[in-house]
Design a protein around this motif. Structure first.
Motif, PDB file in Angstrom:
ATOM      1  N   ALA A  55       5.517   6.400   0.271  1.00  0.00           N
ATOM      2  CA  ALA A  55       5.258   6.511  -1.166  1.00  0.00           C
ATOM      3  C   ALA A  55       4.410   7.748  -1.485  1.00  0.00           C
ATOM      4  O   ALA A  55       4.602   8.390  -2.517  1.00  0.00           O
ATOM      5  N   VAL A  66       9.153   3.539   0.447  1.00  0.00           N
ATOM      6  CA  VAL A  66      10.086   3.338  -0.661  1.00  0.00           C
ATOM      7  C   VAL A  66      11.484   3.734  -0.185  1.00  0.00           C
ATOM      8  O   VAL A  66      11.638   4.574   0.702  1.00  0.00           O
ATOM      9  N   PRO A  93      11.931   7.712  -6.258  1.00  0.00           N
ATOM     10  CA  PRO A  93      10.877   6.712  -6.070  1.00  0.00           C
ATOM     11  C   PRO A  93       9.930   6.572  -7.266  1.00  0.00           C
ATOM     12  O   PRO A  93       9.303   5.548  -7.438  1.00  0.00           O
TER      13      PRO A  93
END
Length: 193
Positions: A55, A66, A93
């Motif tokens: 992330a 993610v 993301p």
């Protein structure tokens, strides 16, 4: 059959369908076929790509991953001594669309590939780039970059599994190459043209 026994280089499939050369030009042709310039030939075409990314890959302590998907195409240029690809992510993301591109150039004298990355996350900026080569179906590329004002080392790892699947991974080192933090994986599946 494993990828290592199936291919001596990632581009062997593309080369196997080429016509034979005359004896006079065959040594030159053989040298060109094995010097590394064809290592990225496998990537020509269009791919569905599944991403697994930290992330916040700028944070070496981040553990949240993610996942998202994209489409990528690659074309050759400069008579095969270079290529350009483009990745399009409809919803990244952070919930926004994203585009990125790689520029790869083969240095015939050094037998090395140089790779640069640019994206919509940093408009007008071309990353410092990585340099490396392939051994069989595995390519390893290293470079230096500055991330949030701090120098880091970057490593790209490419693995070709067969003509329709491949994988790219990115890792950063925050301690001059002593340890590496894997932060992004792209799993490629060829799509029908």
């Amino acid at each position: 059959m494993t990828a290592d026994t199936q291919y001596s280089q990632p581009a062997q499939l593309a080369q196997s369908s080429q016509p034979s050369q005359s004896s006079q030009g065959s040594q030159d042709s053989q040298d060109r076929a094995t010097d590394g310039r064809h290592d990225f030939d496998f990537l020509v075409g269009t791919w569905a790509v599944h991403h697994l990314m930290l992330a916040d890959f700028a944070d070496p302590a981040c553990t949240e991953w993610v996942e998202f998907d994209s489409t990528q195409w690659m074309i050759q240029t400069l008579g095969g001594l270079g290529n350009v690809d483009n990745v399009t992510i409809e919803k990244g993301p952070r919930g926004k669309p994203y585009q990125g591109m790689s520029v790869r150039l083969f240095d015939v004298e050094a037998g090395l590939w140089r790779i640069w990355w640019a994206s919509t996350s940093a408009p007008g900026h071309l990353d410092a780039g990585v340099t490396g080569r392939w051994t069989g179906t595995h390519g390893e590329f290293f470079g230096d970059e500055v991330l949030q004002g701090k120098p880091i080392k970057v490593r790209f790892d490419w693995n070709v599994f067969n003509q329709d699947t491949a994988q790219w991974e990115q890792s950063f080192s925050y301690d001059d190459g002593e340890t590496w933090v894997h932060n992004w994986r792209m799993s490629f599946t060829r799509t029908a043209e």
